[in-house]
Design an enzyme around this catalytic site. Sequence first.
Site, PDB file in Angstrom:
ATOM      1  N   ARG A   1       0.852  -1.183   0.000  1.00 27.19           N
ATOM      2  CA  ARG A   1       0.000   0.000   0.000  1.00 27.19           C
ATOM      3  C   ARG A   1       0.891   1.237   0.000  1.00 27.19           C
ATOM      4  NH1 ARG A   1      -4.580   0.192   4.439  1.00 27.19           N
ATOM      5  NH2 ARG A   1      -2.796   0.437   5.795  1.00 27.19           N
TER       6      ARG A   1
ATOM      7  N   ASP B   1       0.216  -3.840  12.408  1.00 26.49           N
ATOM      8  CA  ASP B   1       0.725  -4.111  11.061  1.00 26.49           C
ATOM      9  C   ASP B   1       1.073  -5.585  10.955  1.00 26.49           C
ATOM     10  OD1 ASP B   1       2.611  -4.469   8.844  1.00 26.49           O
ATOM     11  OD2 ASP B   1       2.485  -2.289   8.674  1.00 26.49           O
TER      12      ASP B   1
ATOM     13  N   ASP C   1       4.665  -6.496   9.587  1.00 30.42           N
ATOM     14  CA  ASP C   1       5.729  -6.181  10.550  1.00 30.42           C
ATOM     15  C   ASP C   1       5.714  -7.147  11.723  1.00 30.42           C
ATOM     16  OD1 ASP C   1       6.735  -4.105   9.087  1.00 30.42           O
ATOM     17  OD2 ASP C   1       5.714  -2.531  10.221  1.00 30.42           O
TER      18      ASP C   1
END
Length: 209
Positions: free
Chosen positions: A104, A200, A203
């Site tokens: 994104r 996230d 991550d």
Amino acid sequence: MGQVHVLDHPLIQHKLTLIRDKNTGTKEFRALVQEVAMLMVYEITRDLPLQEVTVETPVGVASAKVIAGKTLAIVPVLRAGLGMVEGILNLIPGAKVGHIGLYRDPETLMPVEYYCKLPAHLEERDVYVVDPMLATGGSAVAALRAVKERGAQRPKLMCLVGVPEGIRAVQEHHPDVDIYLAAVDDHLNDHGYIVPGLGDAGDRLFGTK
Ligand code: PRP
Ligand code: URA
């Protein structure tokens, strides 16, 4: 119109709570995402068609059933979708695996495709696009378009957490697609993160920041 299924099996819900917990570290987070993916695919594949076969057992011949047709295809959206693949392969070791690389753009939140490699004969397979997060829906819409352009008929979308915005986007662009989720959360924040979500996903899976 495709349907939205929220998979409320207690094991899925329990493990999702652990995944959401900000104190869950990378190793445990990774293992839990694989486990939830496995449990979700177990539920989703209930309707796979079967065909009759005969099999010789040590004491006779049995009329039995095996899954009909070509092996199915799993298509994780890179990176975070990779975190779901091993769990699915634990249940369906013969599945083919395609990859779609999307990220994104942090400014526009629009998906940018950087990689696409898919199995042959998608038109003859059940195709499952997998990604932990369905936020704005941009990535899922693009991934579903990519598999359809290469032949997939009525692919399915499997995510851990979605929000109404993302579900609406998929329904608008791909009204034929069934969506499977472990939870539907409240809303997106100004950075396009799901609230409360799990943070996230990429991550947390890969220990990056
Ligand atoms: C995350 C997630 C989805 C996407 C969802 O990927 O894994 O692919 O965001 O957001 P959307 O519904 O608004 O498109 P991200 O872009 O963070 O990339 P990564 O998997 O490489 O971390
Ligand atoms: N991508 C993520 O990894 N998390 C979110 O909450 C939204 C998009």
